[in-house]
Structures are given as structure tokens and as C-alpha cells.
Design an enzyme around this catalytic site. Structure first.
Site, PDB file in Angstrom:
ATOM      1  N   HIS A 242       9.457  38.664  39.409  1.00  0.00           N
ATOM      2  CA  HIS A 242       8.141  38.766  38.786  1.00  0.00           C
ATOM      3  C   HIS A 242       7.442  40.051  39.227  1.00  0.00           C
ATOM      4  O   HIS A 242       6.859  40.768  38.414  1.00  0.00           O
ATOM      5  CB  HIS A 242       7.284  37.559  39.150  1.00  0.00           C
ATOM      6  CG  HIS A 242       7.849  36.263  38.680  1.00  0.00           C
ATOM      7  ND1 HIS A 242       7.271  35.041  38.997  1.00  0.00           N
ATOM      8  CD2 HIS A 242       8.929  35.966  37.908  1.00  0.00           C
ATOM      9  CE1 HIS A 242       7.977  34.071  38.443  1.00  0.00           C
ATOM     10  NE2 HIS A 242       8.986  34.611  37.790  1.00  0.00           N
TER      11      HIS A 242
ATOM     12  N   SER B 104      11.581  35.728  32.952  1.00  0.00           N
ATOM     13  CA  SER B 104      10.262  35.960  33.535  1.00  0.00           C
ATOM     14  C   SER B 104      10.081  37.358  34.113  1.00  0.00           C
ATOM     15  O   SER B 104       8.951  37.848  34.174  1.00  0.00           O
ATOM     16  CB  SER B 104       9.935  34.892  34.584  1.00  0.00           C
ATOM     17  OG  SER B 104      10.925  34.845  35.572  1.00  0.00           O
TER      18      SER B 104
END
Length: 197
Positions: free
Chosen positions: A176, A118
């Protein structure tokens, strides 16, 4: 390139899914991102602290985690491969993974391992936002560029808040953030290089 990246994530998870829990633990011990390795822990082998900045991005926490990330990789990756070409896309992906790990190292305080693509995926999102910012700036100036940045950024923050609550805090939001900022920066550098050449 997308196929190779998907395979590089799918094959390890497939092996881990059919093997014992001990083997998954051993893989995580050696290739997940462990913040403690940057805070005085001894590695299991020389250079583990450096390798983990990339190796974590090819491991996942199960089939559901892998599936969600691979769907995201394909959907975000296709337009970027078309826009950047194979090599530049790979550079973007790897630098976003590195940036995600770097920000995680700076901001995470839990001594738990971090795995998943991610960070790189948020880098792809950042690159797409960067592309929109560049187009908006050309057509409408600085105000338009800000308008191209703010709504998708708020949307991504909202996604992180929902996932953080849903997963009871088991979310590497730092990764992220680092990936997103890295994707923005890499896309800006690639566009500058393209316009400068």
C-alpha cells in the site's frame, strides 16, 4: 480501460473460485509475489521473479477481497480516466502495482505470497492526492500543498491500521505504501509532462 482491468482481475478469481484448492495453490505458486524469489529461491520457471511484480496484482484471496478491490478500482479510477485518458491511466495503474511490489520486496520479511490489486489502488489514491496537491500549490503555494497532502495521508494510514488490526496482521501494508508513493510520483511526472508540452 477500467472494464478491462476489472475483467483481468475478476476472470482469474472466478476460475479459482470454481476450481479446486490445489489449482489456486498452483496459481499462487507461479504468479503471486514471493519475496523469497528475490532472496535466492529457485523459481518455477525462468523470469518468475520479474513477472510476479505485475502478476500478483491480478490475483486475489477470494471473492470478498476481489469485490472490495474492484469497487475501489471503479470509484477511484473513473475520475482518473477522465483526467488522464486511457493510456496514461494504464501507465499509472501498472507503475503503481510495480512500486507496491518494489516496496513490499524491500520491507516484507515473511516468506508468504502476496496477492491483490491494492498496491495499484493505493497508487490511484496517491495520484488523486497528487492532483489535489498540484491544485492547492497553484492556488495557495507550498503551505496549501502541505494541507492537501497531510489529511488524506493520515486517513489512508488510519485505514491501514484498522485493516491491519482487523485482519490480524495479514495485510501487505508495504505494498500500500509503495503504491501510494508511486501514484504520487507518477501523477507529478504526468502533470510535469502535460505542462511542459
Amino acid at each position: 480501460m477500467l472494464v478491462l482491468l476489472v475483467l483481468a482481475c475478476v476472470i482469474p478469481e472466478a476460475i479459482l473460485s470454481i476450481s479446486s484448492g490445489y489449482f489456486r495453490g498452483w496459481i499462487y505458486q507461479n504468479f503471486a509475489f514471493w519475496p523469497g524469489l528475490l532472496q535466492g529461491w529457485s523459481g518455477n520457471y525462468p523470469g518468475q521473479w520479474a513477472l510476479m511484480f505485475v502478476s500478483y496484482a491480478f490475483l486475489h484471496g477470494g471473492v470478498l477481497h476481489l469485490s472490495f478491490n474492484m469497487l475501489t478500482l471503479v470509484s477511484l479510477g473513473r475520475p482518473l480516466v477522465d483526467a488522464l485518458g486511457q493510456l496514461r491511466f494504464l501507465v499509472l495503474y501498472l507503475l503503481s502495482a510495480l512500486g507496491g511490489a518494489g516496496v513490499y520486496a524491500l520491507l516484507a520479511h515473511d516468506p508468504v505470497p502476496m496477492v491483490g490489486a491494492s498496491g495499484a489502488l493505493f497508487g490511484l489514491a496517491g495520484a488523486l492526492v497528487g492532483e489535489q496537491i498540484s491544485l492547492a500549490r497553484k492556488n495557495g503555494g507550498a503551505a496549501a500543498a502541505w494541507k492537501a497532502l497531510i489529511p488524506p495521508s493520515l486517513f489512508l494510514i488510519g485505514i491501514n491500521v484498522v485493516m491491519y488490526v482487523t485482519l490480524s496482521g495479514q495485510l501487505a501494508w508495504q505494498t500500500h505504501l509503495g503504491g501510494f508513493l508511486s501514484g504520487l510520483a507518477v501523477m507529478a511526472a504526468l502533470q510535469h509532462q502535460q505542462h511542459g508540452s
